[in-house]
Design an enzyme around this catalytic site. Structure first.
Site, PDB file in Angstrom:
ATOM      1  N   GLY A 273      -4.784  -2.258   5.571  1.00  0.00           N
ATOM      2  CA  GLY A 273      -3.935  -3.343   5.070  1.00  0.00           C
ATOM      3  C   GLY A 273      -4.516  -4.722   5.314  1.00  0.00           C
ATOM      4  O   GLY A 273      -4.652  -5.534   4.393  1.00  0.00           O
TER       5      GLY A 273
ATOM      6  N   HIS B 131      -2.904 -34.465  17.315  1.00  0.00           N
ATOM      7  CA  HIS B 131      -1.724 -35.258  17.683  1.00  0.00           C
ATOM      8  C   HIS B 131      -0.639 -34.364  18.270  1.00  0.00           C
ATOM      9  O   HIS B 131       0.529 -34.758  18.328  1.00  0.00           O
ATOM     10  CB  HIS B 131      -1.199 -36.005  16.449  1.00  0.00           C
ATOM     11  CG  HIS B 131      -2.202 -36.975  15.920  1.00  0.00           C
ATOM     12  ND1 HIS B 131      -2.191 -38.319  16.234  1.00  0.00           N
ATOM     13  CD2 HIS B 131      -3.301 -36.781  15.133  1.00  0.00           C
ATOM     14  CE1 HIS B 131      -3.219 -38.915  15.658  1.00  0.00           C
ATOM     15  NE2 HIS B 131      -3.909 -37.998  14.977  1.00  0.00           N
TER      16      HIS B 131
ATOM     17  N   GLU C  10      -4.025  -7.627  15.544  1.00  0.00           N
ATOM     18  CA  GLU C  10      -3.594  -6.274  15.184  1.00  0.00           C
ATOM     19  C   GLU C  10      -4.770  -5.299  15.344  1.00  0.00           C
ATOM     20  O   GLU C  10      -4.572  -4.110  15.560  1.00  0.00           O
ATOM     21  CB  GLU C  10      -3.059  -6.245  13.743  1.00  0.00           C
ATOM     22  CG  GLU C  10      -2.064  -5.124  13.494  1.00  0.00           C
ATOM     23  CD  GLU C  10      -1.265  -5.303  12.217  1.00  0.00           C
ATOM     24  OE1 GLU C  10      -0.119  -5.750  12.297  1.00  0.00           O
ATOM     25  OE2 GLU C  10      -1.784  -4.999  11.130  1.00  0.00           O
TER      26      GLU C  10
ATOM     27  N   LYS D 183       0.844  -1.202   0.000  1.00  0.00           N
ATOM     28  CA  LYS D 183       0.000   0.000   0.000  1.00  0.00           C
ATOM     29  C   LYS D 183       0.878   1.250   0.000  1.00  0.00           C
ATOM     30  O   LYS D 183       0.681   2.162  -0.794  1.00  0.00           O
ATOM     31  CB  LYS D 183      -0.895  -0.048   1.235  1.00  0.00           C
ATOM     32  CG  LYS D 183      -1.891   1.071   1.335  1.00  0.00           C
ATOM     33  CD  LYS D 183      -2.845   0.756   2.480  1.00  0.00           C
ATOM     34  CE  LYS D 183      -3.714   1.929   2.827  1.00  0.00           C
ATOM     35  NZ  LYS D 183      -4.593   1.652   3.966  1.00  0.00           N
TER      36      LYS D 183
ATOM     37  N   LYS E 116       9.848  -1.073  14.473  1.00  0.00           N
ATOM     38  CA  LYS E 116      10.307  -0.717  13.111  1.00  0.00           C
ATOM     39  C   LYS E 116      11.308   0.424  13.191  1.00  0.00           C
ATOM     40  O   LYS E 116      12.361   0.407  12.561  1.00  0.00           O
ATOM     41  CB  LYS E 116       9.119  -0.231  12.262  1.00  0.00           C
ATOM     42  CG  LYS E 116       8.337  -1.298  11.573  1.00  0.00           C
ATOM     43  CD  LYS E 116       7.604  -0.677  10.393  1.00  0.00           C
ATOM     44  CE  LYS E 116       6.125  -0.794  10.475  1.00  0.00           C
ATOM     45  NZ  LYS E 116       5.364  -0.113   9.471  1.00  0.00           N
TER      46      LYS E 116
HETATM   47  C1  G6Q Z   1      -2.255  -4.087   8.260  1.00  0.00           C
HETATM   48  C2  G6Q Z   1      -1.036  -3.389   8.504  1.00  0.00           C
HETATM   49  C3  G6Q Z   1       0.213  -4.051   7.981  1.00  0.00           C
HETATM   50  C4  G6Q Z   1       0.532  -3.737   6.530  1.00  0.00           C
HETATM   51  C5  G6Q Z   1       1.966  -4.151   6.254  1.00  0.00           C
HETATM   52  C6  G6Q Z   1       2.372  -3.923   4.839  1.00  0.00           C
HETATM   53  O1  G6Q Z   1      -3.343  -3.699   8.546  1.00  0.00           O
HETATM   54  O2  G6Q Z   1      -1.178  -2.095   8.098  1.00  0.00           O
HETATM   55  O3  G6Q Z   1       0.226  -5.437   8.159  1.00  0.00           O
HETATM   56  O4  G6Q Z   1      -0.354  -4.397   5.676  1.00  0.00           O
HETATM   57  O5  G6Q Z   1       2.823  -3.437   7.111  1.00  0.00           O
HETATM   58  O6  G6Q Z   1       2.239  -2.597   4.492  1.00  0.00           O
HETATM   59  P1  G6Q Z   1       2.338  -2.138   3.005  1.00  0.00           P
HETATM   60  O7  G6Q Z   1       1.218  -2.764   2.252  1.00  0.00           O
HETATM   61  O8  G6Q Z   1       2.265  -0.645   3.030  1.00  0.00           O
HETATM   62  O9  G6Q Z   1       3.679  -2.623   2.488  1.00  0.00           O
END
Ligand code: G6Q
Length: 536
Positions: A269, A386, A355, A208, A496
């Site tokens: 995301g 198992h 999350e 994204k 991060k």
């Molecule tokens: C989900 C989060 C997170 C995100 C990833 C990847 O809700 O926001 O898991 O999808 O950090 O982000 P990008 O798609 O921006 O690379």
């Protein structure tokens, strides 16, 4: 959004008292009640049956939980979500992944744009592209048909498509192989590149933001690898596709506009599988099946909007989760698909749920004094039987579990399926009733472990869409009651940022950084060992 402290409601207080009196309830006895199954299951057309009779609840419990939902304005909050109110307040965003699966063309204006129109245009671009890949109309740089699709993305840009491609394998184009590279551990990409022929491989860079460290590192190496293997820079044009809301960064990376598929801020995301992030799934199962997948989710959107509490699967799922978490002290919740193709479903749900609802600050910015999201975990049955079921049967924890299966198999090995289903039912029965008298105390089973049974008629694109949507709504309803913001994820930021500081230190930068003593010691250890390795 409303901000209602759930512990201040009348129903919460009544539930505390009710939980005290419910302590003596045993499923063995509850299941003997006349009409228990009839009154505690929901059947949805030819899609699924949801049985919640094997829970430590009675009619009073359900009534009080329904009152709690009313007092916390769950239904009103759902309506706000669907209408585009920016309920993700900490990021000031609407939450409209549901609009992506809604066939309606009635305008829904967000930031001056009709999102129904723009999203349909983008989804249709994806359908055309996916079909062209499937029939070999779009080919690689040397004219070869694509045989490998590599999705490079992480978190929400990986878990959803990966899970769904696995789940719907029986509907996939078997001439294509799908690979999912997410980790910044180089083994992930390295092992993938060893398996694929560059002339026959399509890379989907799913991000994204198009700034995520892991995805960008993997995308850059994949790009260099391809150029080196095919000998020309131009090959990127044919072999790289981007899914992103950051068109500027995509262009800078070198992916052309025609190969870029957008999505928007109002799609979170971990809720983005319904957008062009579903590209790998769409290539795998085809656009007709992909639309059935969207239809299944939309069907559930209507179900949760329209059905009263007692007939509303997502509301009952959410309410049961709150009952165990807040009034019976359960700390975890198991998700157990008796469907090998759903093997990634627990991992997918871990993100969706943990999350979203792993928060301890309420909508007023105040630290909560009650429990929120549980730990979600699970593995497919019968494998889990198992392994960890021992602890559920005879351990000391209360572990509510969801058992998911389908009546019809996705394969022709029918005898296997009867065996699978007999195990599926036997486990929920054994967990509920136990075996109180045995030849030795070690062989006794206390039972009284609660389970929900989600039994689909068959697993197909429509039912997978429905299954995911049920959990999405369950998560949202719980977040409303817990008075938290379910659609942000600030908890992933700190680590991060710190990794950005540590990276140059590991790579040899000598400038002084402040770390705790443990981290400092470990950084030094890595530096010393890396130097030794370099010198050998
Ligand atoms: C989900 C989060 C997170 C995100 C990833 C990847 O809700 O926001 O898991 O999808 O950090 O982000 P990008 O798609 O921006 O690379």
């Amino acid at each position: 959004m409303y901000s209602i402290n759930p512990t201040k409601t009348k129903s919460w207080k009544a539930l505390i008292a009710h939980a005290e009196t419910s302590k003596g309830l045993h499923l063995r006895d509850l299941l003997k009640e006349k009409n228990r199954f009839e009154s505690m299951h929901i059947k949805v057309d030819d899609l699924l049956i949801f049985d919640f009779a094997k829970h430590r609840i009675d009619e009073t419990t359900l009534k009080l939980l329904e009152d709690l939902f009313d007092e916390c304005k769950v239904q009103e909050s759902l309506e706000k979500q669907f209408s585009g109110v920016p309920i993700n307040r900490t990021e000031n965003r609407s939450v409209l992944h549901t609009a992506l699966r809604d066939p309606s063309t009635d305008p829904l204006i967000i930031d001056g744009k009709d999102i129904r129109e723009i999203s349909k245009i983008e989804l249709h671009r994806m359908y055309d592209f996916a079909e062209s890949i499937r029939v070999g109309k779009i080919r690689g740089h040397t004219g070869k048909i694509f045989k490998n699709v590599v999705n490079i993305g992480i978190g929400g840009s990986d878990l959803g498509p990966h899970m769904a491609v696995e789940a719907l394998k029986p509907f996939s184009n078997r001439n294509l192989k799908f690979h999912f590279v997410s980790n910044v551990d180089g083994s992930d990409l390295h092992e993938c590149l060893l398996q694929i022929d560059p002339e026959e491989s399509l890379f989907i860079i799913a991000s994204k933001t198009f700034t995520t460290q892991e995805t960008m590192a993997n995308a850059q190496v994949a790009q260099s690898w391809l150029i080196q293997k095919l000998g020309v820079h131009d090959c990127i044009e044919k072999h790289f596709v981007a899914i992103s809301s950051n068109s500027k960064k995509v262009l800078q990376f070198g992916i052309k506009k025609e190969n870029t598929f957008g999505f928007w801020d109002w799609v979170g995301g971990r809720y983005s599988l319904w957008s062009t992030i579903g590209m790998s799934l769409c290539i795998s199962i085809g656009s007709d099946n992909y639309q059935k997948f969207l239809n299944g989710a939309h069907f559930i959107d209507n179900h949760v909007k329209e059905k009263p509490f007692r007939e509303n699967i997502a509301k009952i799922m959410a309410a049961l989760g709150i009952w165990y978490r807040n009034f019976m002290n359960a700390t975890t919740h198991a998700v157990l698909p008796y469907d090998q193709n759903l093997n990634r479903f627990p991992a997918y749900l871990q993100q969706a749920d943990m999350e979203s609802n792993g928060k301890s600050t309420d909508r007023n910015g105040v630290v909560v004094n009650y429990s929120t999201g549980p730990i979600i975990w699970g593995e497919p049955g019968t494998n889990g039987q198992h392994a960890f079921y021992q602890l559920i049967h005879q351990g000391t924890e209360l572990i509510p579990a969801d058992f998911i299966a389908s009546v019809a198999p996705q394969h022709p090995l029918y005898a296997h399926h009867s065996k699978l289903l007999s195990n599926y039912l036997a486990q929920t029965e054994a967990l509920a009733v136990g075996k109180p008298i045995a030849t030795s105390p070690h062989k006794e089973f206390q039972g009284n472990q609660p389970t929900s049974t989600l039994l689909f008629d068959r697993m197909n694109p429509f039912s997978l869409g429905a299954l995911i949507a049920l959990y999405e709504h369950k998560i949202f309803f719980q977040g409303v009651v817990w008075n938290i913001y379910s659609f942000d994820q600030w908890g992933v930021e700190l680590g991060k940022d710190m990794a950005k500081t540590i990276l140059p230190e590991i790579e040899g930068d000598d400038s002084e950084h402040i770390h705790d003593s443990s981290t400092k010691g470990l950084i030094n250890h890595i530096r010393v060992l890396s130097n030794k390795t370099d010198n050998n």
